[in-house]
Design an enzyme around this catalytic site. Structure first.
Site, PDB file in Angstrom:
ATOM      1  N   ALA A  85     -10.680  -2.508  -2.727  1.00  0.00           N
ATOM      2  CA  ALA A  85     -11.133  -3.510  -3.331  1.00  0.00           C
ATOM      3  C   ALA A  85     -12.073  -3.434  -4.357  1.00  0.00           C
ATOM      4  O   ALA A  85     -11.989  -4.177  -5.389  1.00  0.00           O
ATOM      5  CB  ALA A  85     -10.500  -4.688  -2.197  1.00  0.00           C
ATOM      6  N   GLU A 132       0.586  -1.181   0.008  1.00  0.00           N
ATOM      7  CA  GLU A 132      -0.056   0.038   0.223  1.00  0.00           C
ATOM      8  C   GLU A 132       0.489   0.844   0.172  1.00  0.00           C
ATOM      9  O   GLU A 132       0.097   2.242  -0.097  1.00  0.00           O
ATOM     10  CB  GLU A 132      -1.147   0.037   1.137  1.00  0.00           C
ATOM     11  CG  GLU A 132      -2.051   0.835   0.797  1.00  0.00           C
ATOM     12  CD  GLU A 132      -3.150   1.051   2.096  1.00  0.00           C
ATOM     13  OE1 GLU A 132      -3.143  -0.640   2.946  1.00  0.00           O
ATOM     14  OE2 GLU A 132      -3.562   1.228   3.174  1.00  0.00           O
ATOM     15  N   PRO A 155     -10.178   2.528   2.697  1.00  0.00           N
ATOM     16  CA  PRO A 155      -9.520   1.053   3.441  1.00  0.00           C
ATOM     17  C   PRO A 155      -9.937   0.490   1.770  1.00  0.00           C
ATOM     18  O   PRO A 155     -10.392   0.361   1.376  1.00  0.00           O
ATOM     19  CB  PRO A 155     -10.364   1.492   4.406  1.00  0.00           C
ATOM     20  CG  PRO A 155     -11.196   2.667   5.060  1.00  0.00           C
ATOM     21  CD  PRO A 155     -10.606   4.010   3.576  1.00  0.00           C
ATOM     22  N   ARG A 156      -9.061  -0.582   2.901  1.00  0.00           N
ATOM     23  CA  ARG A 156      -8.752  -1.525   1.687  1.00  0.00           C
ATOM     24  C   ARG A 156      -9.710  -2.518   0.867  1.00  0.00           C
ATOM     25  O   ARG A 156      -9.750  -2.423   0.034  1.00  0.00           O
ATOM     26  CB  ARG A 156      -8.062  -2.477   2.239  1.00  0.00           C
ATOM     27  CG  ARG A 156      -6.070  -2.277   2.411  1.00  0.00           C
ATOM     28  CD  ARG A 156      -5.694  -2.966   3.161  1.00  0.00           C
ATOM     29  NE  ARG A 156      -4.262  -2.474   2.859  1.00  0.00           N
ATOM     30  CZ  ARG A 156      -3.354  -3.659   4.287  1.00  0.00           C
ATOM     31  NH1 ARG A 156      -3.740  -4.374   5.039  1.00  0.00           N
ATOM     32  NH2 ARG A 156      -2.201  -2.948   4.423  1.00  0.00           N
ATOM     33  N   ASP A 157     -10.933  -2.159   1.981  1.00  0.00           N
ATOM     34  CA  ASP A 157     -11.814  -3.382   1.590  1.00  0.00           C
ATOM     35  C   ASP A 157     -12.995  -2.033   0.163  1.00  0.00           C
ATOM     36  O   ASP A 157     -13.134  -2.557  -0.583  1.00  0.00           O
ATOM     37  CB  ASP A 157     -13.183  -3.360   2.398  1.00  0.00           C
ATOM     38  CG  ASP A 157     -13.373  -2.080   3.638  1.00  0.00           C
ATOM     39  OD1 ASP A 157     -12.434  -1.570   3.605  1.00  0.00           O
ATOM     40  OD2 ASP A 157     -14.410  -2.286   4.209  1.00  0.00           O
TER      41      ASP A 157
END
Ligand code: FAD
Length: 608
Positions: free
Chosen positions: A326, A266, A321-323
């Protein structure tokens, strides 16, 4: 039965990653006799692969940063399902744990005034990740390992624990690998090289075995992540919390096929990299959720200014945030706007100088050059989601790390609760240090308080050996590698990044069939270094953990963090008050709903 090798400790730590090493050092400092067992060579744990950094509100780059802001970011990133007390302890204690690492010899990158430098990561309001280039995990492990060895802590390398044993267990009570006894009494395992068995007697056992990524086809995790600690805890009577929440890191390599899933840190985005689709569009601006709108830039100009002036500009959407990131990548690929090999483009080449890229991201530069023949200083990378981290894990007491089974502790990725529905980058390394230490201390105190040590029945040991050797007694059965491949395929296709009821029901049907197949696994050859046999043992754990994920994911009829339901796309407030716990009921996994622990008012006020 032939005599088996035995060792006796006050505290046995299973796992030599950051959590295990920090727990062992703490237990030793508290006066306990400590042993560490690890499946691979010392220093090879997952922690060594960590790239970006350790999140800690030290305020070195932004003085405004403090534990309350870190706590708030962590809870919001976890979509408020985190155990508030774990998130609080984590935010309060992480800075001390980083400074302590430095005292023990870790060499962090510095700010111009000589303080430990901190970098930006998704979901963190301020630059907060203490780092060593993009090789932070290596430095963390090197430092802890040196200290553990210097303290004289016993290490058993290439030794796999297959079962935990409890006081009062009998051979019949453990017949189906489900233990019925009371306090933890020790652990049973085998040496990978010789195949010989070994018994560790200890009234306190700390699980620090990491995650579960190998249940999925595309993952950033290595061969070791087969969910052993999760399964061992379940079989001992502990519960697992939040298992439906699996983090798919937005940026894994997608090409060539042999390296698919390997992580692209990241930090590439933290240092200025942006995501583009096949039309060249910075598509993340199209995917800013309501929840994060107020703090996310809505134009490229503002997003780019933020790198220089964080006070007067909002964060780029690439650092959501990653969610969120993605899911956005997944949607772009599905809409036909992906890169040639099924990902999207991550571009830092057009935004930073080659010198800057090589200095800040040396591992990424070499990774792409050597594995994909791509020069990231001159061309974009192709990236896509990869199974990276499990938020779910052993339900533990936040202050001590003890599970519902007396004497059984868990710390690090194998423990649940800290990260809620989604983990922020950098919050794992700090989690390992904060809760590794707490758990090690408490495991040692508990062992010291015991008047009598638990005992282990010889028949229990014999039964554990027979279970481990079972695949040698079956001729012409299932090949472990074939079963593993099919299991990974099912989890990837049916319980992956986007989930639906009919697909998860199909997955559960398939998992039931895998139970039969795993009962018929057969291996050839001898016990001496036999990877097929090792996998046959690991598969039981992979299957159990997969069932927990699938059952909990089916139960949670909403989308939140690392759990996205196509058939329930909205986040539901009623679910925001509930955690799901998995327990073993005979051979099956039972899921129960349990209310979230109540957050005290003074912390609740931080959320306005
Ligand atoms: P590990 O470090 O994986 O250690 C597990 C240990 O358990 C190993 O020693 C293993 O051999 C042992 N073990 C497992 N099963 C058994 C068994 N049955 N018997 C005996 N021993 C066993 N997080 C961050 O915060 N910042 C980052 O920059 C970051 N980058 C990452 C990059 C990559 C590529 C990956 C994969 C992860 C990254 N993470 C990062 C996540 C973080 O590295 C992990 O969550 C963390 O290292 C887990 O540490 P651990 O101590 O819980 O487990």
């Amino acid at each position: 039965m032939t005599e088996i090798e035995r060792h006796s400790f006050d505290v046995l730590v299973v796992g030599a990653g950051g959590a295990g090493l920090r727990a062992a050092i703490a237990a030793h400092d508290a006066g306990a006799r400590v042993g560490i067992v690890c499946k691979s060579l010392l220093g090879k744990a997952h922690t060594v692969m960590a790239e970006g950094g350790i999140a800690a509100a030290m305020g070195n780059v932004w003085q405004e940063d403090n534990w309350k802001v870190h706590f708030r970011d962590t809870m919001r990133g976890g979509k408020m399902l985190n155990h508030w007390r774990m998130a609080q302890l984590h935010a309060q204690e992480a800075p001390d744990r980083v400074r302590e690492l430095e005292e023990w010899g870790a060499l962090f990158d510095r700010t111009p005034d000589g303080l430990i430098s901190q970098r930006d990561f998704g979901g963190h309001r301020y630059a907060r990740l203490a780092h060593v280039g993009d090789r932070t995990g290596l430095e963390l492990i090197r430092t802890l390992q040196q200290r553990a060895v210097a303290l004289g802590i016993d290490v058993f390398m290439e030794c796999t624990v297959t079962e935990l044993v409890k006081d009062g267990d009998t051979a019949t009570s453990t017949d189906k690998r489900v233990s019925a006894g009371g306090r933890i009494a020790g652990a049973f395992g085998y040496w990978r090289e010789s195949g010989r068995f070994v018994l560790f007697e200890a009234p306190s056992v700390v699980l620090a075995t990491g995650g579960i990524g190998k249940s999925y086809k595309v993952t950033s995790n290595s061969w070791e992540y087969t969910g052993d600690g999760h399964a061992l805890a379940l079989q001992s009577g502990a519960s697992l919390v939040n298992m439906e929440f699996v983090q798919f890191h937005p940026t894994g390599m997608v090409w060539p096929p042999s390296v698919k899933g390997i992580l692209v840190t990241e930090s590439v985005r933290g240092d200025g990299g942006v995501l583009r689709n096949s039309e060249g569009r910075r598509f993340m601006f199209d995917y800013i959720p309501e929840f994060f709108k107020a703090e996310t830039a809505d134009s490229e100009d503002e997003a780019d200014r933020w790198y220089e002036d964080k006070t007067n500009n909002r964060r780029p959407p690439e650092l959501l945030p990653r969610d969120e990131v993605a899911r956005a990548i997944n949607a772009e690929v599905k809409a036909g706007r992906g890169s040639p090999h099924g990902g999207v483009f991550l571009d830092i080449a057009s935004r930073r100088t080659p010198e800057y890229i090589r200095r800040r991201l040396p591992s990424m530069y070499h990774q792409f050059k050597e594995l994909a023949d791509v020069d990231i200083t001159a061309e974009p990378m192709e990236v896509g989601p990869t199974c990276h981290y499990v938020m779910g894990g052993v339900a533990v007491d936040p202050d001590t790390g003890e599970s519902a089974v007396p004497g059984l502790y868990a710390a690090g990725e194998v423990a649940g609760g800290m990260h809620g529905a989604n983990r922020l980058g950098g919050n794992s390394l700090s989690d390992l240090l904060v809760f590794g230490r707490r758990t090690g201390l408490n495991a040692a105190y508990a062992a010291a308080r015991l008047a009598t040590r638990p005992s282990i029945d010889d028949d229990v040991v014999r039964a554990a050996s027979e279970r481990a050797l079972a695949p040698f007694g079956i001729e012409g059965g299932e090949n472990p590698y074939g079963v593993q491949q099919d299991l990974q395929e099912v989890m990837h296709n049916l319980v992956g990044i986007i989930r639906r009821e009919d697909e998860m029901r199909q997955a559960l049907d398939d998992l039931t069939k895998f139970k039969e197949r795993i009962g018929r696994l057969s291996v050839e050859g001898h016990r001496q270094y036999n990877p097929g046999w090792h996998l046959a043992i690991d598969l039981h754990n992979m299957l159990l953990v997969s069932e927990c994920i699938a059952r909990a994911a089916l139960e949670r009829t909403e989308s939140r963090g690392g759990h996205t339901r196509d058939d329930f796309p909205a986040t539901d407030d009623a679910w925001g008050r509930l955690n799901l716990h998995c327990r073993l009921d005979g051979d099956d996994v039972a899921v129960t709903r349990e209310p979230l622990p109540e957050m005290p008012d003074e912390l609740r006020e931080l959320f306005g």
